[in-house]
Design a protein around this motif. Structure first.
Motif: not given
Length: 211
Positions: A18-38
């Motif tokens: 399901n491409p929507a699931r893959v895109k969702l994970a990418q979007d969430v990862a981008r938001a986490i990286i931008g906020t938490v800066k792991p």
């Protein structure tokens, strides 16, 4: 609202199709990286990791990721990816809180995407997560805004029709988190059961464990 626990093992093999699931994970990862800066000094727990879409998006940025799920089928898919990509800093762990399993270890960051609405008692889970975080460790949770029960095609295993952000912020505070913030991490367009297209928003809520 919810029936019995959903059997994700039966869905694991085709989950990533399901491409929507893959895109969702990418979007969430981008938001986490931008906020938490792991960074490379961080050990991460991905709670409800599924097939590891978020796990593998975060893995290059951190020291280690422990990927936890209650579905062995999902973890098997992730294990195959880890082997195929020769990834050394990700390990999987079968944890089913409903069966009495415990969250174990010590982590600098706990992430969870689209899992909390499958958890009957979110407040108890937040307390358990706080127990495995280092002082000043981060929690980042992505899930549905309140959706009137229209996001899922089946309500099997769905215990919450999304969440009110203000209520979730209160839960974070009660569990010992401060500097709690939220942002919209992703949007998903999908047809409802009646066939009309609807857009659903996914929030990312972050907080730091209090000293």
């Amino acid at each position: 609202m919810a029936g019995e626990k959903r059997n994700f093992d039966t869905e694991a093999a085709t989950w990533d199709e399901n491409p929507a699931r893959v895109k969702l994970a990418q979007d969430v990862a981008r938001a986490i990286i931008g906020t938490v800066k792991p960074g490379p000094d961080m050990d991460v727990l991905d709670f409800g990791c599924g097939t590891g879409l978020l796990t593998l998006a975060l893995q290059p940025h951190v020291r280690s990721v422990t990927a936890v799920d209650s579905s062995q089928g999902m973890l098997n898919v992730l294990k195959n990816k880890i082997r195929a990509q020769k990834i050394a800093n990700v390990r999987t762990r079968l944890v089913d809180l409903d069966q009495g399993d415990a969250l174990e270890g010590t982590f600098n960051l706990v992430v969870s995407s689209m899992t909390f609405h499958h958890i009957p008692d979110v407040e108890v889970l937040l307390e358990r997560i706080a127990g495995v975080l280092t002082t000043r460790g981060w929690l980042a949770v992505a899930d549905l805004d309140s959706d009137e029960g229209k996001f899922h095609d089946t309500h099997e295993g769905v215990f919450h029709n999304g969440f009110d952000r203000i209520v979730m912020m209160k839960y974070f505070g009660n569990a010992g988190f401060e500097s709690v913030r939220n942002r919209t991490a992703a949007m998903i367009a999908k047809p409802s059961l009646s066939g009309e297209m609807r857009t659903f928003t996914i929030f990312l809520m972050t907080g730091k464990k209090r000293v």
